[in-house]
Design an enzyme around this catalytic site. Structure first.
Site, PDB file in Angstrom:
ATOM      1  N   MET A  23       0.146   6.083   1.816  1.00 35.51           N
ATOM      2  CA  MET A  23      -0.101   6.284   3.251  1.00 35.51           C
ATOM      3  C   MET A  23       1.083   5.829   4.092  1.00 35.51           C
ATOM      4  O   MET A  23       1.529   6.535   4.992  1.00 35.51           O
ATOM      5  CB  MET A  23      -1.374   5.532   3.676  1.00 35.51           C
ATOM      6  CG  MET A  23      -2.631   6.017   3.006  1.00 35.51           C
ATOM      7  SD  MET A  23      -2.917   7.781   3.210  1.00 35.51           S
ATOM      8  CE  MET A  23      -3.404   7.868   4.923  1.00 35.51           C
TER       9      MET A  23
ATOM     10  N   LYS B 121      -5.040  -8.204   3.808  1.00 33.39           N
ATOM     11  CA  LYS B 121      -4.835  -7.673   5.166  1.00 33.39           C
ATOM     12  C   LYS B 121      -4.753  -8.835   6.155  1.00 33.39           C
ATOM     13  O   LYS B 121      -3.888  -8.848   7.041  1.00 33.39           O
ATOM     14  CB  LYS B 121      -5.946  -6.691   5.538  1.00 33.39           C
ATOM     15  CG  LYS B 121      -5.850  -5.380   4.701  1.00 33.39           C
ATOM     16  CD  LYS B 121      -6.494  -4.198   5.359  1.00 33.39           C
ATOM     17  CE  LYS B 121      -6.632  -2.984   4.465  1.00 33.39           C
ATOM     18  NZ  LYS B 121      -5.549  -2.029   4.455  1.00 33.39           N
TER      19      LYS B 121
ATOM     20  N   HIS C  19      -6.709   5.377  11.801  1.00 32.66           N
ATOM     21  CA  HIS C  19      -7.082   5.919  10.490  1.00 32.66           C
ATOM     22  C   HIS C  19      -6.444   7.281  10.266  1.00 32.66           C
ATOM     23  O   HIS C  19      -6.838   8.268  10.892  1.00 32.66           O
ATOM     24  CB  HIS C  19      -8.616   5.998  10.424  1.00 32.66           C
ATOM     25  CG  HIS C  19      -9.142   6.461   9.107  1.00 32.66           C
ATOM     26  ND1 HIS C  19     -10.327   7.123   8.966  1.00 32.66           N
ATOM     27  CD2 HIS C  19      -8.633   6.367   7.862  1.00 32.66           C
ATOM     28  CE1 HIS C  19     -10.531   7.417   7.697  1.00 32.66           C
ATOM     29  NE2 HIS C  19      -9.510   6.967   7.011  1.00 32.66           N
TER      30      HIS C  19
HETATM   31  P1  NAI Z   1      -1.055   2.269  -1.998  1.00 31.38           P
HETATM   32  O1  NAI Z   1      -1.604   1.458  -3.102  1.00 31.38           O
HETATM   33  O2  NAI Z   1      -0.419   3.562  -2.297  1.00 31.38           O
HETATM   34  O3  NAI Z   1       0.034   1.416  -1.181  1.00 31.38           O
HETATM   35  C1  NAI Z   1      -0.148   0.100  -0.760  1.00 31.38           C
HETATM   36  C2  NAI Z   1       1.235  -0.494  -0.586  1.00 31.38           C
HETATM   37  O4  NAI Z   1       1.116  -1.752   0.064  1.00 31.38           O
HETATM   38  C3  NAI Z   1       1.970  -0.766  -1.901  1.00 31.38           C
HETATM   39  O5  NAI Z   1       3.248  -0.149  -1.874  1.00 31.38           O
HETATM   40  C4  NAI Z   1       2.099  -2.279  -1.920  1.00 31.38           C
HETATM   41  O6  NAI Z   1       3.277  -2.724  -2.574  1.00 31.38           O
HETATM   42  C5  NAI Z   1       2.125  -2.595  -0.449  1.00 31.38           C
HETATM   43  N1  NAI Z   1       1.870  -3.987  -0.133  1.00 31.38           N
HETATM   44  C6  NAI Z   1       1.049  -4.862  -0.754  1.00 31.38           C
HETATM   45  N2  NAI Z   1       1.156  -6.085  -0.150  1.00 31.38           N
HETATM   46  C7  NAI Z   1       2.038  -5.957   0.847  1.00 31.38           C
HETATM   47  C8  NAI Z   1       2.575  -6.846   1.815  1.00 31.38           C
HETATM   48  N3  NAI Z   1       2.205  -8.112   1.860  1.00 31.38           N
HETATM   49  N4  NAI Z   1       3.470  -6.391   2.697  1.00 31.38           N
HETATM   50  C9  NAI Z   1       3.852  -5.103   2.652  1.00 31.38           C
HETATM   51  N5  NAI Z   1       3.397  -4.222   1.758  1.00 31.38           N
HETATM   52  C10 NAI Z   1       2.492  -4.638   0.868  1.00 31.38           C
HETATM   53  O7  NAI Z   1      -2.244   2.422  -0.960  1.00 31.38           O
HETATM   54  P2  NAI Z   1      -2.553   3.624   0.065  1.00 31.38           P
HETATM   55  O8  NAI Z   1      -3.335   4.662  -0.592  1.00 31.38           O
HETATM   56  O9  NAI Z   1      -1.297   3.974   0.767  1.00 31.38           O
HETATM   57  O10 NAI Z   1      -3.531   2.899   1.084  1.00 31.38           O
HETATM   58  C11 NAI Z   1      -3.090   1.945   2.008  1.00 31.38           C
HETATM   59  C12 NAI Z   1      -4.176   1.677   3.016  1.00 31.38           C
HETATM   60  O11 NAI Z   1      -4.519   2.891   3.652  1.00 31.38           O
HETATM   61  C13 NAI Z   1      -5.466   1.145   2.434  1.00 31.38           C
HETATM   62  O12 NAI Z   1      -6.039   0.237   3.337  1.00 31.38           O
HETATM   63  C14 NAI Z   1      -6.331   2.388   2.295  1.00 31.38           C
HETATM   64  O13 NAI Z   1      -7.698   2.092   2.306  1.00 31.38           O
HETATM   65  C15 NAI Z   1      -5.921   3.136   3.544  1.00 31.38           C
HETATM   66  N6  NAI Z   1      -6.155   4.570   3.511  1.00 31.38           N
HETATM   67  C16 NAI Z   1      -5.940   5.291   2.386  1.00 31.38           C
HETATM   68  C17 NAI Z   1      -6.163   6.656   2.365  1.00 31.38           C
HETATM   69  C18 NAI Z   1      -5.897   7.441   1.126  1.00 31.38           C
HETATM   70  O14 NAI Z   1      -6.265   8.641   1.097  1.00 31.38           O
HETATM   71  N7  NAI Z   1      -5.254   6.867   0.129  1.00 31.38           N
HETATM   72  C19 NAI Z   1      -6.649   7.372   3.580  1.00 31.38           C
HETATM   73  C20 NAI Z   1      -6.770   6.525   4.727  1.00 31.38           C
HETATM   74  C21 NAI Z   1      -6.550   5.187   4.672  1.00 31.38           C
END
Ligand code: NAI
Length: 706
Positions: free
Chosen positions: A321, A404, A447
């Protein structure tokens, strides 16, 4: 309204300049004024020809939809269309050459105007769009477009622009022969049009000549007969008969091209009236034109906050995302600080932008310099300190409340006092997350949907303490990245995820009941959903649904005993099939081949001997989403029905032909909808129980939209 300028060579320029509206549109007033100006020019024997242009940025953007939807009867619509036909016929048979000097976008009725001119010249500017997009709103080009375009460029060539509403840039319009010539600048346009009148000055349309032949042949040539039959088949396959307009367009082309021109126009007017009177057109116009325009103009923005100029944004988490959000933001001209736990992880997120931009460059849609400029706006970091000076920081780290909370606190230390912090959480209530913030008034939900670069909607979620300033900042940001914002109140799953999950869960329930998986999937698509519930569950991951359910059970203390949850638990705990990412879920994903429904599904969930009709499956899948939308409206998660309609189409893929989940109920009739839901409640359980308010509405015979 129409500027009338006669030059020394006795060429008249008629320039549309509507004062009461920001763009030039076709309505009773403008056509009356145009008719008078046209008659004046035609009556003047000195006048050698007419140039038709606009004094505004756009040429003419089409018919006034407000006027169209307020016409009450089919006969009135037909009469209005026939009046327009007469005007256009007068212009093309008036004995003087008329040139369309296309200085800006010419769409719908605006381009039909150009088609009724004897020659078309456009400025070669990539911001200009030309085409007949009526079909996207459930209409057909009712100003002769279905008749003139195929007679001008050929039947086969006209089908895409007519049936898909494809808009093209001037360069492509020239290639398609939708325009005859291009000039490089506005300054050259009118002189070029006048030169054509003086040098060529043809004033008879091809279709008014005795020897006229349709380019590429008529409807009964072997090739065109095949093309038309193929188009009808493809249309059926793509739209399952849900959209009357493209069918009507095809009929207009097929029938009209066998008729004398004037009779063909009358026939088009009849089909046009049918389309306008259809629920599909009314619903699509309301949601996909009026509500969408309102949302895009920022109707949800608190009026008391002056416009905010956003320059720099921060993104936490460069995963799927975060990487997408970085791309759309940099593309919109914003400076982006992309932070992850390591510089390498942040760099991987930036690579996503590199990939998308390289594709554009290799397809010739962007210059290398432009793509480098966009990329240079994304600064990767592993340090929170670099977030200082960001107007807005969007958090997209893992879906974990503690993590978070930690990043909120770290980031707020670096952010300016007025900076807004937005969480892209998909499930965690915003008010709860805001308790980790030292400035909850500046904390809000934003979102996005995946894939970020393609999905048009962004849901802005107000926490209990989110300020008007935070909302305004988010609306301004979403508009800046050219997406559509809706503002909703906080709730578990907000609006879109709540409704979306009912669709998935209904699919799981059906599977557990023994309905054939292929029926569930195919009938969902026939109902108009873009993808079946099982396939989409695989896409977003069954494991995610599992985790969300476990979190919800832990937070609420209520165990979900539904058959849908039984299916989810079985797939994760017993079968180890978490979804597409792992290559196995409801489907198998053999490398390099099309996905197939997992052959053992029927062993796990034996197929019942009593299969319901497709009508029942369709209704279950759509009614359940509509009911949840009503609940969201009643609980004030969404504040207007229009947001419910727009959000359900853009965020979830609710069938666009319905106009959205609430318009869908109106089209069925609230009374009938409630009756069917009560029947479903008895058969399938309480999730179908209509609320008291909805039952009261049914009793009073009310609708969501009058
Ligand atoms: P993802 O797992 O692809 O990416 C998460 C990223 O956050 C990783 O690169 C990780 O290294 C990084 N991260 C972890 N701790 C961190 C920190 N302290 N500082 C900076 N970066 C950090 O996850 P994704 O799918 O991108 O989801 C992210 C958020 O978006 C979640 O809350 C998810 O619920 C939400 N979301 C996801 C959707 C989807 O379709 N995947 C749709 C809408 C919202």
């Amino acid at each position: 309204m129409i500027n009338y300028i006669q030059d020394e060579n006795n060429i008249v320029t008629l320039s549309f300049n509507m004062t009461e509206s920001p763009v030039n549109v076709i309505n009773e007033g403008s056509m009356l004024a145009f008719g008078e100006a046209l008659e004046k020019a035609l009556a003047d024997t000195n006048v050698k020809g007419i140039v038709l242009t606009s004094s505004k940025k756009e040429f003419l953007v089409g018919a006034d939809l407000n006027m169209i939807i307020h016409i009450k009867t089919a006969v009135e619509i037909q009469n209005a269309a026939n009046r327009l036909h007469q005007l256009f016929r007068r212009m093309e048979t008036g004995g003087k050459p008329v040139v369309a000097a296309i200085n800006g976008s010419a769409l719908g009725g605006g381009y039909e105007f150009c088609l009724a001119c004897h020659y078309r010249i456009a400025v070669n500017n990539s911001k200009i769009e030309i085409g007949l997009p009526e079909v996207m709103l459930g209409l057909l080009p009712g100003g002769g477009g279905t008749q003139r375009l195929p007679r001008l460029i050929g039947i086969q060539e006209s089908l895409r622009p007519l049936m898909e509403g494809q808009k093209v840039r001037p360069q492509q319009a020239l290639q398609n022969k939708m325009v005859d010539a291009l000039v490089n600048s506005q300054e050259e346009l009118i002189p070029a049009a006048k030169e054509w009148i003086l040098k060529t000055g043809n004033h008879i349309q091809p279709w008014d000549k005795k020897e006229f032949k349709i380019p590429g042949g008529g409807v009964n040539t072997p090739n065109n007969a095949m093309v038309l039959a193929g188009a009808a088949g493809l249309l059926r396959k793509k739209t399952f008969g849900n959209y009357p307009a493209p069918i009507a367009i095809l009929n207009c082309v097929y029938e009209g091209l066998q008729l004398p021109f004037d009779r063909a126009l009358q026939m088009e007017a009849r089909y046009f009236a049918q389309c306008v009177m259809s629920d599909v057109a009314k619903n699509m116009i309301r949601t996909l034109f009026f509500s969408m325009n309102d949302a895009n103009k920022g109707i949800a923005r608190p009026k008391n906050v002056p416009p905010i100029e956003i320059k720099k944004i921060g993104i936490l988490g460069a995963g799927m995302m975060g990487a997408g959000i970085a791309y759309v933001s940099a593309n919109a001209g914003l400076e982006v600080v992309l932070k992850d736990v390591t510089l390498e992880a942040a760099g991987n997120g930036k690579k996503y932008s590199h990939k998308l931009l390289s594709e554009k460059v290799s397809k010739g849609r962007m210059t290398k310099e432009k793509s480098e400029e966009i990329l240079s706006r994304i600064q990767c970091t592993e340090s929170s300190g670099d977030l200082s000076g960001c107007d807005l920081v969007i958090e997209a780290v893992f879906e974990n409340r503690e993590l978070k909370a930690k990043v909120i606190q770290e980031t707020e230390l670096a952010m300016d006092i007025n900076g807004v912090f937005a969480s892209n959480t998909s499930t965690l209530p915003i008010t709860g997350l805001a308790t980790a913030s030292s400035r909850p008034q500046n904390f809000i939900g934003l979102h996005f949907f995946s894939p970020v670069d393609k999905m048009p909607l962004v849901e802005i979620i107000k926490g209990k303490k989110s300020s008007d300033y935070a909302i305004a900042m988010c609306v301004d940001y979403v508009r800046k990245i050219k997406k559509t914002p809706i503002v909703v109140n906080d709730s578990r799953g907000f609006f879109t995820s709540r409704v979306f999950s009912t669709y998935l869960f209904e699919g799981f329930e059906m599977l557990a009941e023994g309905i054939k998986p292929s029926s569930i999937e195919n009938i969902a698509k026939a109902a108009g959903m873009p993808i079946g519930p099982l396939a989409v569950a695989d896409e977003v991951s069954i494991e995610l649904a599992y985790k969300i359910n476990k979190q919800t059970e832990a937070d609420t203390g209520v165990k979900n005993e539904s058959r849908a949850v039984f299916v989810i638990n079985k797939f994760i705990e017993e079968l180890g099939r978490p979804g597409k990412k792992a290559g196995k879920g409801f489907y198998d994903y053999p490398a390099g081949e099309k996905k197939i429904l997992w052959p053992q599904l029927s062993q796990q969930f034996p197929i019942s001997e009593n299969q319901p009709s497709s009508e029942i499956i369709k209704k279950r899948l759509l009614h359940i989403q509509a009911l949840e939308t009503v609940r969201c409206l009643e609980e004030k998660v969404i504040t207007t029905g229009k947001d419910g309609d727009l959000g359900s189409i853009l965020g979830i893929g609710f069938p666009p032909h319905t106009g959205g989940a609430l318009s869908y109920i109106d089209s069925i009739g609230v009374k009938k909808f409630v009756f069917e839901c009560e029947q479903f409640t008895r058969k399938f359980g309480n999730r179908f129980r209509p609320s008291k308010k909805l039952r009261d509405m049914a009793q009073r015979d009310e609708k969501f939209y009058s």
